[in-house]
Design a protein around this motif. Structure first.
Motif, PDB file in Angstrom:
ATOM      1  N   GLN A  29     -12.845  19.747 -22.246  1.00 28.36           N
ATOM      2  CA  GLN A  29     -12.781  18.647 -23.208  1.00 28.36           C
ATOM      3  C   GLN A  29     -11.914  17.505 -22.687  1.00 28.36           C
ATOM      4  OE1 GLN A  29     -12.993  20.009 -27.497  1.00 28.36           O
ATOM      5  NE2 GLN A  29     -11.935  21.787 -26.605  1.00 28.36           N
ATOM      6  N   TYR A  36     -16.134  18.260 -17.904  1.00 28.86           N
ATOM      7  CA  TYR A  36     -16.417  17.394 -19.051  1.00 28.86           C
ATOM      8  C   TYR A  36     -17.551  16.427 -18.696  1.00 28.86           C
ATOM      9  CZ  TYR A  36     -15.843  13.718 -22.562  1.00 28.86           C
ATOM     10  OH  TYR A  36     -16.066  12.797 -23.566  1.00 28.86           O
ATOM     11  N   ALA A  58     -12.094  27.353 -25.788  1.00 28.22           N
ATOM     12  CA  ALA A  58     -12.773  26.381 -26.645  1.00 28.22           C
ATOM     13  C   ALA A  58     -13.900  27.041 -27.416  1.00 28.22           C
ATOM     14  CB  ALA A  58     -13.313  25.230 -25.802  1.00 28.22           C
ATOM     15  N   ILE A  61     -17.847  22.390 -27.048  1.00 26.08           N
ATOM     16  CA  ILE A  61     -17.547  21.212 -26.229  1.00 26.08           C
ATOM     17  C   ILE A  61     -18.672  20.211 -26.427  1.00 26.08           C
ATOM     18  CG2 ILE A  61     -17.273  20.329 -23.877  1.00 26.08           C
ATOM     19  CD1 ILE A  61     -15.964  22.975 -23.153  1.00 26.08           C
TER      20      ILE A  61
END
Length: 727
Positions: A29, A36, A58, A61
């Motif tokens: 993230q 990312y 996470a 995402i």
């Protein structure tokens, strides 16, 4: 557009370079991370397959559900993008294998390019991948995209799908091409791959994939080093038979240059050799990086020209002259226009127009720019013309003269488009207004006519089209003659030399040549002054040459081991004594077998024929201007062995001194067919004897009625014949 390869199986790379499900291992993230950016590229471009971010910290995402590990994935995965540090990669590949992942793109650096520790980690990576059954792109790669599948793992903006496939060892070069394509506005890409360290998959594998890919019309490669050059050439021959291949080769391949004492070995491994071998396989090699995209675009749109005869149509004398100069430098010809063509042009042009090639309309188009399209149509109908090159200000008449001309310019553009669809002759356009993209030029470009802002780029495209057409038209002449059957006696000589850790002596080398039908003058090995009795009479009234024979004396002349223009027995005895004394002075411990006595070669043209075994490309044959200055002049051509008759002919035609072979200042033309036959025999001989490491025939005296091999040197392989190493 696909290819039929030597193997019936389709490349396994399709399974993961066109993936239906992707796992991003190390998805993040953090906008600064590749994990990312890859997610952004997939989500933003609307990838239709399953996306599996892997991040144990996470839940999701970019709105996509995340997973803690590959083991938790709910479905099959074709491709894993691994964004984690180098030490984690081997274990992740094992996990990929357990999850059924077919291929992995490894971004991390820190492997063989960093030193011994990195090399060990890279070897561990390869072993893990093979045990897991996972193919590896990289490591140390910039990544990949497949725009027709909306797979954009680089998250590049404004890169449109198209038919140019790219493999580049430089991520910055890919970025440069992408930005150039954006500025061009019409160029698009199919697949891009950064091969990185080529630990598993090499350029040959990627080229084969692009050759089979239906979305790729031209394969384009930026190469710093080949892993297996010989295999690449084999694949390139398959691919170039059906679609163009463009290569920019950086560097001078210093790592491919083996230490060698022969002329051939000293010249082999060079950048020039690499270029020759690529062109032998039908590859279009570009010299400058800014030519890559223009040539790829031109070949993709136009594919080939049937020859190298170009008609230049211009609306200004200066640029017509520049175009003519560049065409000549590129090895192209100004077509000789027929009388009918000139008459038809005269009917529509002003009296002051030049009807010779280049055709200068001399103001005829100032009030009617569509006239240029009419001229182009006339030129395409001339059987002497292979391509038409429009040079000048088309597209800018309404800007330069009057806005009212825009309509006629657009009609001219439509006429050119219609002409391009009914003729198989390439139409290439240079306009000085290209940078500002006026409507007529935009229309041409949108319809698939290449429009360039540089005369030099346009000429390079015309050259590539002509070279490709010439290569394809000679396909029937690309058949490889069968290898000769090795002679058992010669094999025994090689084995004895190998056991004695020496190279072939000159008489042994010449015996090898004679055994396989190569023209070598008669000679006698003399071991003592007593053996000279009757030698002069044996050769009649000819002047004789005498050379020392010793495995320890490589440069005979430097040691005083050569005497020329000898007549009569007293002169022979005196020469023999002088040679022995001089050689023992220069090399006291030399083992001297005797001296070789042979008739002096008559006057002719000195050429060199050589063979070396390149560590990247395998056995390579060299031909060029011979004599003592061969390494200074470097007027030589290279081809990979085995040679076809087309290869041999093209070698003779390639050297700068070819005019000498055709006869100058009253001298008779050289028997070039005999030289071609010699090159083919040497190629076949090398295939028959893997023990032959290097060969130097220098000089070979070429005559109007054959040739004579005056000096021959054969270096024996100490071990395996062809050694493949990474470059």
């Amino acid at each position: 557009m696909g290819i039929v390869t030597s193997s019936a199986a389709r490349s396994a790379l399709h399974d993961f370079l066109a993936p239906d499900a992707i796992a991003v291992v190390g998805a993040s993230q953090d906008p600064t991370k590749r994990g990312y950016k890859a997610m952004v590229g997939l989500v933003k471009d609307g990838y239709q397959g399953a996306i599996y971010p892997i991040n144990p910290k996470a839940d999701q995402i970019l709105g996509v559900k995340a997973y803690a590990s590959l083991a938790e994935l709910p479905g099959p995965v074709d491709l894993a993008l691994i964004c984690t540090p180098a030490p984690s990669v081997p274990e992740l590949l094992r996990e990929c294998g357990k999850a059924g992942v077919k291929g992995a793109v490894i971004l991390a650096s820190g492997f063989g390019e960093t030193g011994p520790d990195g090399a060990r980690l890279e070897q561990e990576l390869l072993m893990a991948a093979r045990e897991a059954g996972v193919r590896v792109v990289g490591p140390n790669t910039s990544g990949m995209f497949n725009l027709h599948k909306k797979v954009n793992l680089l998250a590049l903006d404004k890169v449109k799908p198209g038919d140019i496939g790219i493999v580049s060892q430089s991520g910055n070069m890919l970025l440069s091409l992408a930005l150039e394509a954006q500025h061009n506005g019409q160029v698009g890409f199919s697949t891009y791959v950064g091969p990185g360290n080529q630990t598993d998959i090499g350029f040959d594998d990627y080229l084969r994939y692009l050759g089979e890919d239906e979305h790729t019309r031209v394969a384009t490669l930026y190469v710093e080093g080949f892993r297996d050059g010989r295999r690449f050439l084999e694949v390139a021959r398959d691919v170039t038979a059906v679609k163009p291949v463009v290569v920019y080769k950086s560097g001078a391949t210093e790592m491919g240059q083996k230490a060698a004492s022969s002329h051939t070995g000293a010249l082999a491994g060079s950048y020039a050799m690499t270029v020759d071998l690529l062109r032998q396989a039908g590859v279009s090699v570009v010299q400058y990086s800014d030519e890559i995209l223009p040539v790829a675009e031109g070949l993709g749109l136009l594919q080939q020209a049937r020859g190298k005869r170009v008609a230049v149509l211009a609306d200004g004398g200066g640029q017509a002259t520049i175009a003519s100069d560049r065409l000549a430098e590129a090895g192209l010809e100004l077509a000789e226009l027929s009388d009918t063509t000139r008459e038809r042009l005269a009917e529509i042009l002003l009296p002051q127009a030049s009807l010779a090639n280049p055709v200068d309309v001399a103001g005829s188009s100032d009030t009617k720019p569509s006239l240029l399209a009419e001229c182009m149509a006339i030129l395409t109908e001339d059987d002497n013309v292979d391509s038409v090159f429009l040079v000048g200000m088309f597209g800018g008449y309404s800007i330069r003269f009057a806005e009212e001309l825009l309509g006629d310019e657009m009609r001219g553009a439509e006429s050119m488009i219609e002409l391009s669809r009914r003729t198989d002759k390439p139409l290439v356009i240079y306009s000085l207004y290209t940078p500002i993209k006026p409507p007529a030029l935009r229309r041409l470009h949108e319809a698939g006519l290449p429009v360039y802002y540089s005369i030099e780029h346009a000429v390079r495209v015309l050259a590539a089209l002509g070279e490709r057409g010439h290569y394809l038209s000679a396909c029937a002449d690309h058949e490889i003659p069968p290898a000769v059957t090795p002679d058992t006696g010669i094999q025994a000589v090689f084995e004895q030399a190998r056991l004695q850790q020496r190279d072939l002596l000159e008489p042994e080398a010449k015996a090898l040549l004679r055994t396989h039908g190569i023209q070598v003058p008669a000679e006698t090995l003399v071991r003592s002054p007593a053996d000279l009795a009757g030698i002069a009479a044996k050769f009649g009234d000819q002047a004789l040459a005498m050379k020392v024979v010793s495995k320890d004396i490589l440069h005979k002349s430097d040691a005083g081991g050569v005497k020329l223009n000898l007549r009569g027995e007293p002169a022979l005895i005196e020469a023999y004594t002088a040679i022995m004394e001089s050689c023992r002075t220069h090399v006291p411990d030399a083992e001297i077998e005797g001296v070789l006595v042979t008739p002096m070669a008559r006057k002719g043209v000195e050429v060199i024929v050589g063979v070396s075994r390149d560590p990247i490309f395998g056995p390579v044959l060299m031909f060029g201007l011979g004599g003592i200055f061969v390494e200074v002049l470097e007027d030589v051509a290279f081809r990979a062995i085995p040679l076809s008759r087309h290869d041999a002919r093209s070698m003779v035609a390639q050297i700068k001194a070819r005019k000498i072979l055709s006869g100058v200042r009253g001298e008779a033309a050289i028997d070039q067919d005999a030289l071609v036959d010699l090159l083919l025999k040497i190629s076949s001989l090398v295939e028959a004897y893997p023990e032959l490491g290097e060969l130097d025939l220098n000089p070979v005296i070429a005559y109007s009625d054959g040739y004579a091999v005056v000096d021959a040197r054969v270096i024996v392989n100490s071990g395996k014949a062809d050694v493949e190493v990474e470059q």
